[in-house]
Motif scaffolding. Structure first.
Motif, short mmCIF file in Angstrom:
data_model
loop_
_atom_site.label_atom_id
_atom_site.label_comp_id
_atom_site.label_asym_id
_atom_site.label_seq_id
_atom_site.Cartn_x
_atom_site.Cartn_y
_atom_site.Cartn_z
N TYR A 80 -4.19 3.80 9.47
CA TYR A 80 -4.22 2.38 9.89
C TYR A 80 -2.81 1.79 9.85
O TYR A 80 -2.37 1.13 10.81
N ASN A 81 -2.08 2.04 8.74
CA ASN A 81 -0.72 1.52 8.63
C ASN A 81 0.18 2.07 9.74
O ASN A 81 0.99 1.35 10.33
N LEU A 82 0.01 3.37 10.01
CA LEU A 82 0.83 4.00 11.04
C LEU A 82 0.55 3.35 12.41
O LEU A 82 1.47 3.12 13.21
N ILE B 1 2.97 7.37 -3.51
CA ILE B 1 4.31 6.76 -3.51
C ILE B 1 4.84 6.71 -2.07
O ILE B 1 5.37 5.70 -1.61
N TYR B 2 4.68 7.83 -1.35
CA TYR B 2 5.10 7.86 0.06
C TYR B 2 4.38 6.78 0.87
O TYR B 2 4.98 6.10 1.71
N HIS B 3 3.07 6.64 0.63
CA HIS B 3 2.27 5.66 1.38
C HIS B 3 2.79 4.24 1.15
O HIS B 3 2.98 3.47 2.10
N ILE B 4 3.06 3.91 -0.15
CA ILE B 4 3.54 2.56 -0.46
C ILE B 4 4.96 2.36 0.04
O ILE B 4 5.32 1.27 0.52
N LEU B 5 5.76 3.41 0.01
CA LEU B 5 7.11 3.32 0.56
C LEU B 5 7.05 3.02 2.07
O LEU B 5 7.77 2.14 2.56
N GLY B 6 6.20 3.75 2.77
CA GLY B 6 6.04 3.53 4.21
C GLY B 6 5.60 2.11 4.51
O GLY B 6 6.13 1.46 5.43
N ARG B 7 4.63 1.64 3.73
CA ARG B 7 4.12 0.28 3.93
C ARG B 7 5.19 -0.76 3.65
O ARG B 7 5.33 -1.76 4.39
N THR B 8 5.99 -0.55 2.62
CA THR B 8 7.02 -1.52 2.24
C THR B 8 8.14 -1.56 3.27
O THR B 8 8.65 -2.63 3.63
N TYR B 9 8.55 -0.39 3.75
CA TYR B 9 9.54 -0.36 4.83
C TYR B 9 9.02 -1.09 6.06
O TYR B 9 9.76 -1.79 6.76
N TRP B 10 7.75 -0.90 6.33
CA TRP B 10 7.12 -1.61 7.48
C TRP B 10 7.22 -3.11 7.29
O TRP B 10 7.64 -3.85 8.19
N TYR B 11 6.83 -3.59 6.06
CA TYR B 11 6.90 -5.03 5.79
C TYR B 11 8.33 -5.55 5.86
O TYR B 11 8.56 -6.71 6.19
N ASP B 12 9.30 -4.65 5.59
CA ASP B 12 10.70 -5.04 5.61
C ASP B 12 11.31 -4.84 7.00
O ASP B 12 12.53 -4.93 7.17
N ASN B 13 10.45 -4.54 7.98
CA ASN B 13 10.84 -4.36 9.39
C ASN B 13 11.75 -3.14 9.60
O ASN B 13 12.47 -3.06 10.59
N GLU B 14 11.71 -2.20 8.68
CA GLU B 14 12.40 -0.91 8.86
C GLU B 14 11.36 0.08 9.38
O GLU B 14 10.83 0.92 8.65
N LEU B 15 11.06 -0.03 10.69
CA LEU B 15 9.88 0.65 11.22
C LEU B 15 10.01 2.17 11.24
O LEU B 15 9.03 2.88 10.98
N ASP B 16 11.19 2.69 11.54
CA ASP B 16 11.36 4.14 11.59
C ASP B 16 11.14 4.77 10.21
O ASP B 16 10.51 5.84 10.10
N PHE B 17 11.67 4.13 9.16
CA PHE B 17 11.43 4.62 7.80
C PHE B 17 9.95 4.47 7.44
O PHE B 17 9.39 5.31 6.72
N GLY B 18 9.35 3.40 7.94
CA GLY B 18 7.91 3.20 7.70
C GLY B 18 7.10 4.35 8.26
O GLY B 18 6.18 4.87 7.61
N VAL B 19 7.44 4.78 9.48
CA VAL B 19 6.75 5.92 10.11
C VAL B 19 7.00 7.19 9.30
O VAL B 19 6.06 7.94 8.99
N TYR B 20 8.26 7.43 8.92
CA TYR B 20 8.62 8.67 8.22
C TYR B 20 7.84 8.85 6.92
O TYR B 20 7.22 9.89 6.69
N PHE B 21 7.84 7.82 6.06
CA PHE B 21 7.20 7.97 4.75
C PHE B 21 5.67 7.96 4.86
O PHE B 21 4.99 8.64 4.08
N THR B 22 5.16 7.21 5.80
CA THR B 22 3.69 7.21 5.97
C THR B 22 3.22 8.58 6.45
O THR B 22 2.19 9.10 5.99
N LYS B 23 3.97 9.20 7.34
CA LYS B 23 3.61 10.55 7.80
C LYS B 23 3.75 11.58 6.68
O LYS B 23 2.97 12.54 6.62
N LYS B 24 4.72 11.39 5.76
CA LYS B 24 4.86 12.28 4.59
C LYS B 24 3.61 12.19 3.72
O LYS B 24 3.12 13.20 3.21
N SER B 25 3.10 10.97 3.55
CA SER B 25 1.87 10.78 2.76
C SER B 25 0.69 11.48 3.42
O SER B 25 -0.10 12.16 2.76
#
Length: 920
Positions: free
Chosen positions: A117-119, A72-96
């Motif tokens: 890779y996503n990070l 869930i964290y991984h997909i959240l990070g990826r989705t924030y990334w796609y939505d250009n919310e890069l800081d949230f993308g980093v946060y959730f991807t690192k949680k995963s």
């Protein structure tokens, strides 16, 4: 399967799911199904909301964190990334990643590859390329272990290639793309093969390898046809159009840029643009092609259209800068400045001042990515100030130009530190050379000699200076780290040698991949050294240059009795300048220099002149060149230090008269330097024991090369000047003996053969058993040697790298810290070489400075040889520090003690004589 058995199994499964729901809440399978459903949602905002609700519900039942939480964290990070919310993308991807790192199961470890890779992609969009590269390395490390993730290896290498492309390190871009192609072929992944070929083509285009880029295009398109991937096809059109621009066909380029745009601008099944960035890139490229055709209205039209598709600050900055450049062409200078300023504001470096007279501070762009874009803004803005001065004749505008050129120079320093490959470094030295020409022209107009000296120094041999910095920095490392770095470099050289000798193409490809992996390991190791050792980093990347005051003080203190002058030349595309520095005066001259005359003079100097007609031709070119590059400078007779630019000319063979030879050597003790910075830095203070004053190498006989029979006698004659000198002759003069012993001696004499040319042949020097290449020197320990005499053919010859000089064997020895080298500019007759060399040592051991010793040797040679021509004596030149060699303190002590012993013996004998009985 029997229907009754199937129904029974289904009943048991439903029963177990119901029981687990009663006992433990909703079963994990249902959560996974819900996650799969949410993942299919196309709206990012809606998806994020649903994922957070799912996470909230699931964490109530499984608060410790497991594979589902990680997913869930991984997909959240990826989705924030796609939505250009890069800081949230980093946060959730690192949680995963944090959760999966704690799991020991293979599947969870493999999942780390996707998160890494996503990070890396998120950090790339944050313009933090260095961090992005680190995560790509982690992705590659994990992906190589698991078959189901192996596709990410070639994907990551193509991403690395693209990052190095944006950093301007085209050589590393090509290397990463080659690794990507290799792994994609193993995986039989045609899409990744074609993507890596396209990245490789861009790197090859960037570094000027047009023909090789074309081959990469052809390889890419042949595979793209198999994939039926339209985006890849459009990218190939764009790159092929860039190739057309490189070869001077902008009209042809327009056709392919427009084809690419048609594909990028088409709609997909969801009625969305296929590739927004592709649209921006194509429109921008179309505008540039129109600018090349001087169709400025069309250029502005397409630049404006491109802004509609820009998604980042750098993209908008690029467009504004291009518009500013067109406005400058139209002589709308004030409009141009406004666009340049808007471009600087749009770059994500934190600069917000819209005053056209202000610029960012160097600290702002030190860690910025896409430095190439930023550099182009500074260059265009500075050139606009110069152009505006010529339009308005206001010198105040030139001061603004100087300040902006200085920033461009600082940025070039940072770019150089970003580049790992030497070829990329040399490429950028050549490409940024016009910056220094324009800056020097501005200094000339302002008569600003301090700044002129700065730009002269920044324009020459900075890579050699970087290498000397590295030698000094290595002294800050532990013995273990020094050894490891040397071992890695040695392995790379050994593998290079194996590749050169490998004839089987498959084995060669495997070894090339091994080489790239080894080079990557070396780069990672060096980076780790820089991070853990601040003193090493500071010394290695010291970009400060000597000042004009430093240079004048050097001339004042190191040359006593006779005047000393340093002349630095800059040969630009539109003008040639000479900066003339003495202890008390400075002048900057613009010269009427003809490069063709210089080439003619060099050719005639090196050939045996047999007829009166040939002599007249030589004297005419010699006098003509003297009139162009020496006479206008009014240099006082004495010591003359020359920092050349371009081909290496023997100034001592210039004649001040046309009808009879009156050579410059008669009036000046001449030496050469790569730059004032290196001259000031490279003075050795090492003290040598008496048995380490001199070592000579004379192989005499060579494999497949002519014998040098006279060298054995000549080196013995030279050695007679040294009480405890050492000679290695014939088989003793081998490569290993040189590498093991030469670095420990004050003076090293080499009588041998060498090979070099002006193309890509790496300079080499021959010993009794094998040859030594320039690249092999870098792995050896720092040379303590004060003076190296290379009495061999063409040791001063090599490929010309603009802004760096001739990449000769002599320069290679300078790179390992030898401050003074006597080298040859052409093939010389053996007997003449022996004679001049022996005469040099005669005067050197009389206490003369190195430049004076060589001057006197050449003059005596001409006096003893009737009608001696420059080809016999002018080819041997002194490069580097020219002062007198310091006598060994140990030798002085030895002589002093020996003298005291002799005196004591004499006194003792006299006393004994007085006590003897009287005898008849």
């Amino acid at each position: 399967m029997n229907k009754q058995i199937y129904l029974a199994q289904k009943f048991i499964l439903v029963y177990l799911l119901s029981l687990s729901t009663i006992l433990f809440g909703k079963p994990k399978l249902e959560y996974w199904n819900e996650l799969n459903y949410i993942s299919a949602i196309s709206d990012n905002k809606e998806k994020i909301k649903a994922l957070k609700n799912l996470l909230f519900k699931y964490e109530k039942e499984s608060p410790s964190g497991d594979s589902l939480t990680a997913k869930i964290y991984h997909i959240l990070g990826r989705t924030y990334w796609y939505d250009n919310e890069l800081d949230f993308g980093v946060y959730f991807t690192k949680k995963s990643i944090e959760i999966n790192q704690k799991k020991s199961e293979q599947s969870k470890a493999a999942d780390l590859a996707n998160s890494y890779y996503n990070l890396s992609k998120i950090y790339s969009e944050k313009n933090d390329f260095r961090t992005s590269l680190e995560y790509l390395d982690k992705c590659i490390y994990i992906s190589k272990k698991y078959k189901e993730k192996y596709y990410l290896v070639s994907t990551s290498f193509s991403a690395k290639a693209n990052l190095y492309l944006q950093l301007g390190d085209y050589e590393r871009c090509i290397q990463m793309a080659d690794l990507g192609i290799y792994h994609a072929k193993i995986d039989k992944n045609n899409v990744n093969i074609s993507i890596n070929f396209l990245e490789k083509a861009q790197g090859e285009l960037g570094i000027g390898r047009g023909k090789k880029a074309l081959i990469s295009f052809e390889n890419a398109i042949s595979i793209i046809k198999l994939t039926n991937d339209k985006i890849l096809e459009a990218n190939n059109y764009s790159l092929f159009a860039e190739y057309q621009l490189k070869i001077g066909k902008p009209t042809e380029a327009l056709k392919y840029f427009k084809k690419a745009f048609e594909i990028f601008h088409s709609k997909n099944d969801q009625n969305q643009l296929v590739d927004k960035y592709g649209c921006f890139q194509s429109l921008s490229d179309i505008g540039y092609a129109y600018k090349q055709l001087n169709q400025y209205k069309n250029a502005l039209l397409f630049y404006e259209k491109a802004t509609e598709f820009a998604t980042s600050g750098y993209e908008i900055a690029r467009i504004f800068n291009n518009i500013g450049e067109v406005q400058k062409k139209l002589q709308n200078h004030e409009k141009a400045f406004n666009y340049f300023q808007m471009a600087l504001i749009e770059t994500p470096i934190g600069f917000k001042n819209n005053n056209i007279f202000s610029n960012p501070s160097p600290k702002m762009f030190k860690y910025s990515t896409n430095k190439e874009y930023l550099l182009s803004i500074f260059i265009d803005k500075a050139n606009c100030w110069v152009d505006y001065y010529k339009f308005k004749n206001d010198k105040y505008k030139l001061n603004n130009a100087i300040k902006t050129f200085e920033l461009a120079s600082n940025l070039i320093d940072y770019m150089r530190n970003d580049h790992l490959g030497n070829e990329s470094k040399y490429f950028w030295r050549n490409k940024t050379r016009p910056v220094y020409e324009a800056a020097i022209e501005t200094c000339f107009l302002l008569k600003d000699y301090q700044k002129a000296f700065y730009f002269f120094e920044k324009s020459r041999s900075v890579l050699l200076n970087d290498k000397l910095n590295e030698i000094g920095a290595n002294q800050k490392l532990s013995i273990v780290d020094q050894q490891k770095e040397n071992d890695l470099q040695r392995k790379i050289m050994e593998l290079n040698t194996q590749i050169e000798g490998e004839k089987d193409e498959k084995r060669k490809e495997i070894k090339n991949t091994e080489l790239l992996d080894l080079q990557e390991a070396q780069a990672q190791f060096v980076k780790s050294l820089e991070e853990k050792n601040p003193a090493y980093y500071a010394m290695k990347y010291d970009t400060n240059v000597a000042t004009l005051t430093n240079a004048q003080q050097y001339l004042k203190t190191n040359f006593k009795g006779k005047p000393a002058t340093l002349v630095e030349y800059f040969v630009g595309d539109s003008a040639t300048y000479a900066l003339v520095i003495s202890a008390n005066k400075v002048a900057l001259k613009k010269l009427n220099f003809n490069p063709k005359l210089a080439s003619q003079f060099l050719e005639l100097s090196s050939k045996s002149i047999q007829t009166k007609t040939e002599l007249n031709t030589f004297l005419s070119s010699s006098k003509g060149l003297y009139d162009q590059i020496i006479k206008p400078l009014s240099i006082a007779k004495g010591h003359l230090i020359i920092s050349q630019d371009g081909v290496f000319l023997p100034f001592e063979a210039l004649s001040i008269a046309e009808k009879n030879a009156q050579y410059l050597i008669n009036d000046y003790a001449i030496s050469y330097t790569y730059s004032a910075q290196i001259l000031l830095k490279n003075k050795s203070e090492t003290t040598f024991a008496p048995n380490r004053n001199f070592i000579g190498f004379a192989p005499v006989n060579f494999q497949k090369l002519a014998s040098l029979m006279g060298s054995k006698k000549s080196i013995s004659n030279i050695n007679s000047h040294y009480i405890l000198g050492k000679n290695l002759i014939e088989k003793e003069a081998n490569k290993n003996a040189f590498l093991a012993q030469a670095s420990k001696y004050q003076i090293v004499q080499l009588y041998t053969h060498a090979v070099a040319d002006s193309n890509d042949t790496e300079p080499s020097i021959y010993f009794a058993d094998s040859s030594l290449k320039v690249s092999e020197l870098s792995a050896e320990n720092h040379f303590k040697t004060n003076l190296l005499v290379l009495s061999a053919c063409k040791t001063g010859v090599g490929k010309l790298a603009k802004g760096e000089g001739v990449l000769s064997l002599a320069r290679g020895f300078s790179m390992v810290g030898i401050p003074s080298t006597i080298t040859s500019l052409w093939s010389v007759e053996d007997i003449d070489t022996y004679t001049v060399t022996e005469l040099f040592y005669k005067y050197l051991n009389k206490g003369f400075a190195k430049d004076e010793a060589l001057q006197k040797a050449k003059i005596e040679f001409m006096q003893n040889q009737q009608n001696a021509m420059p080809n016999q004596w002018a080819g041997l030149v002194l490069v580097g520090e020219s002062s007198q060699l310091n006598p060994s303190k140990y030798l002085q002590y030895f002589i002093g003690i020996f003298a005291l012993i002799i005196v004591a013996i004499i006194i003792y004998r006299k006393r004994m004589t007085l006590k003897l009985p009287f005898q008849f």
